[in-house]
Scaffold this active site. Structure first.
Site, PDB file in Angstrom:
ATOM      1  N   ASP A 150       0.860  -1.190   0.000  1.00 26.91           N
ATOM      2  CA  ASP A 150       0.000   0.000   0.000  1.00 26.91           C
ATOM      3  C   ASP A 150       0.896   1.240   0.000  1.00 26.91           C
ATOM      4  O   ASP A 150       2.121   1.143   0.097  1.00 26.91           O
ATOM      5  CB  ASP A 150      -0.981   0.006   1.190  1.00 26.91           C
ATOM      6  N   LYS A 173      -3.981   0.177  -2.272  1.00 24.31           N
ATOM      7  CA  LYS A 173      -4.962  -0.539  -1.450  1.00 24.31           C
ATOM      8  C   LYS A 173      -6.038   0.403  -0.939  1.00 24.31           C
ATOM      9  O   LYS A 173      -5.779   1.574  -0.700  1.00 24.31           O
ATOM     10  CB  LYS A 173      -4.192  -1.137  -0.254  1.00 24.31           C
ATOM     11  N   ARG A 175      -9.561   0.359   1.987  1.00 20.26           N
ATOM     12  CA  ARG A 175     -10.277  -0.437   3.004  1.00 20.26           C
ATOM     13  C   ARG A 175     -11.754  -0.052   2.969  1.00 20.26           C
ATOM     14  O   ARG A 175     -12.144   0.925   3.597  1.00 20.26           O
ATOM     15  CB  ARG A 175      -9.703  -0.150   4.400  1.00 20.26           C
ATOM     16  N   THR A 204      -4.675  -9.097  10.581  1.00 22.71           N
ATOM     17  CA  THR A 204      -5.607 -10.133  10.102  1.00 22.71           C
ATOM     18  C   THR A 204      -5.003 -10.921   8.947  1.00 22.71           C
ATOM     19  O   THR A 204      -5.482 -11.989   8.584  1.00 22.71           O
ATOM     20  CB  THR A 204      -6.911  -9.501   9.582  1.00 22.71           C
TER      21      THR A 204
HETATM   22  C1  R5P Z   1      -1.401  -0.701   7.141  1.00 24.08           C
HETATM   23  O1  R5P Z   1      -1.335   0.496   7.017  1.00 24.08           O
HETATM   24  C2  R5P Z   1      -0.319  -1.536   7.763  1.00 24.08           C
HETATM   25  O2  R5P Z   1       0.935  -1.127   7.371  1.00 24.08           O
HETATM   26  C3  R5P Z   1      -0.530  -3.002   7.467  1.00 24.08           C
HETATM   27  O3  R5P Z   1      -0.526  -3.198   6.073  1.00 24.08           O
HETATM   28  C4  R5P Z   1      -1.843  -3.459   7.986  1.00 24.08           C
HETATM   29  O4  R5P Z   1      -2.097  -2.863   9.205  1.00 24.08           O
HETATM   30  C5  R5P Z   1      -1.895  -4.944   8.131  1.00 24.08           C
HETATM   31  O5  R5P Z   1      -3.134  -5.307   8.650  1.00 24.08           O
HETATM   32  P1  R5P Z   1      -3.890  -6.586   8.149  1.00 24.08           P
HETATM   33  O6  R5P Z   1      -2.941  -7.723   8.258  1.00 24.08           O
HETATM   34  O7  R5P Z   1      -5.061  -6.716   9.075  1.00 24.08           O
HETATM   35  O8  R5P Z   1      -4.324  -6.315   6.743  1.00 24.08           O
END
Ligand code: R5P
Length: 276
Positions: A150, A173, A175, A204
Site C-alpha cells: 500500500d 490498497k 479499506r 488479520t
Molecule cells: C497498514 O497500514 C499496515 O501497514 C498493514 O498493512 C496493515 O495494518 C496490516 O493489517 P492486516 O494484516 O489486518 O491487513
C-alpha cells in the site's frame, strides 16, 4: 538494569532483569511490585510491547509508575506500539494513538520504538524509531522484486529495494470497511518473478493475502513476505496458509508459535547492541 514486561519476556533471555512481580486480583485488576527498591537516579531500561493491547499496556504503565516512584531514570524500548494504527479520526472517533502517546510521555522522554506504524505519532510523542531490515537480509531469497502492499509501505519498500538492490512494485490498497482490504492497482512488473511483500505488521493478514492474490494474477512466481510485527489476529495464520504465499519472515518483537509458513528472525542483538 533491564525490566521486561509479560509480552516481552521472551526477549533478551540471557540478560539479568530486575525482579518484578505481576499478579492479578480476582476482579481482574493488575498488581505490580518492583522488588529492587534502591533505584534512585539509576538507569533502568524497560522493554515492553502492548499486543494484545489492554492488559499489556496497563502492565507497562504500572511498571513505569513503580519505577518513577523509586526515582529511576527510565529508558523505554517499545517492541510493539499498540493502538498506533488509530492515528487519524473522523468526527466522533477517539484518537487512540494520541491517547497512548500522552500517557507514555508522562513517564519518560527517552523512548525507542521498534517500527512505529506511522510518522504521524511524532506529533504526540518524541521517540527514536528503529526499522529492522538488516537482520532479514541474509535469508531473503535472491532476485526478488520488492513489493509495497500500500501507499504507506512505499518508503519502507524503498529501503528494502536499496538493501537488496532489487526492482520495486507498488500496490494501491483501499479499506472499504474496518479489517477489509481491496487492492485497486499494481505498478511495476512481477511476471515470472519471485516477489517479497514488505510491511510493518501482519494483523488479520488481509493486506498481504489480497496483495498475494493480485500478484499471482499478474504472473508472480513465489511470494515471500517480510514484516516486523507478526500479530496474526484470529484465523490469520489459517487464512495465510491457504493463500499463495510461500513463506513469511517476521521478527520476534512479539512471541511467535511454530508454524510451517513462518520464519522468525530474532532482533534481540539489535535491541541489546544499540540500546542497553
Ligand atoms: C497498514 O497500514 C499496515 O501497514 C498493514 O498493512 C496493515 O495494518 C496490516 O493489517 P492486516 O494484516 O489486518 O491487513
Amino acid at each position: 538494569m533491564v525490566v521486561t514486561t509479560s509480552s516481552s519476556s521472551h526477549l533478551l533471555r540471557g540478560e539479568k532483569r530486575l525482579p518484578v512481580t505481576v499478579t492479578r486480583f480476582k476482579d481482574g485488576e493488575l498488581y505490580v511490585k518492583i522488588h529492587e527498591t534502591r533505584l534512585k537516579n539509576k538507569k533502568v531500561t524497560v522493554i515492553a510491547g502492548f499486543q494484545p493491547p489492554a492488559d499489556n499496556l496497563m502492565e507497562l504503565l504500572l511498571v513505569l509508575d513503580g519505577l518513577r516512584r523509586l526515582g529511576a531514570r527510565i529508558r523505554l524500548i517499545i517492541t510493539y506500539f499498540g493502538y498506533a494504527r488509530q492515528d487519524r479520526t473522523k468526527p466522533g472517533e477517539a484518537l487512540a494513538a494520541a491517547v497512548v502517546c500522552r500517557i507514555l510521555r508522562r513517564y519518560t522522554d527517552n523512548i525507542t520504538v521498534i517500527d512505529m506504524h506511522s510518522k504521524r505519532l511524532k506529533k504526540y510523542l518524541t521517540y527514536k524509531n528503529i526499522v529492522p531490515i538488516t537482520p532479514f537480509l541474509p535469508i531473503i531469497p535472491e532476485g526478488t522484486v520488492v513489493v509495497a502492499p500500500d501507499k504507506g509501505a512505499i518508503p519502507r519498500a524503498r529501503h528494502w529495494q536499496r538493501a537488496l538492490r532489487a526492482p520495486l512494485a507498488f500496490l494501491q490498497k483501499t479499506r472499504p470497511a474496518q479489517d477489509v482490504v481491496e487492492i485497486l492497482s499494481i505498478k511495476g512488473s512481477v511476471r515470472g518473478k519471485n516477489v517479497l511483500i514488505v510491511d510493518d505488521m501482519i494483523a488479520t493478514g488481509g493486506t498481504i493475502i489480497e496483495a498475494a492474490r493480485v500478484l499471482k494474477q499478474h504472473g508472480a512466481n513465489k511470494i515471500y513476505v517480510a514484516a516486523t510485527h507478526g500479530i496474526f489476529a484470529g484465523d490469520a495464520l489459517k487464512n495465510l496458509a491457504q493463500s499463495p504465499i510461500s513463506r513469511i519472515f517476521v521478527t520476534n518483537t512479539l512471541p511467535q508459535k511454530k508454524h510451517p509458513l513462518l520464519t522468525v528472525i530474532p532482533i534481540d542483538e539489535l535491541i541489546k547492541q544499540k540500546h542497553i
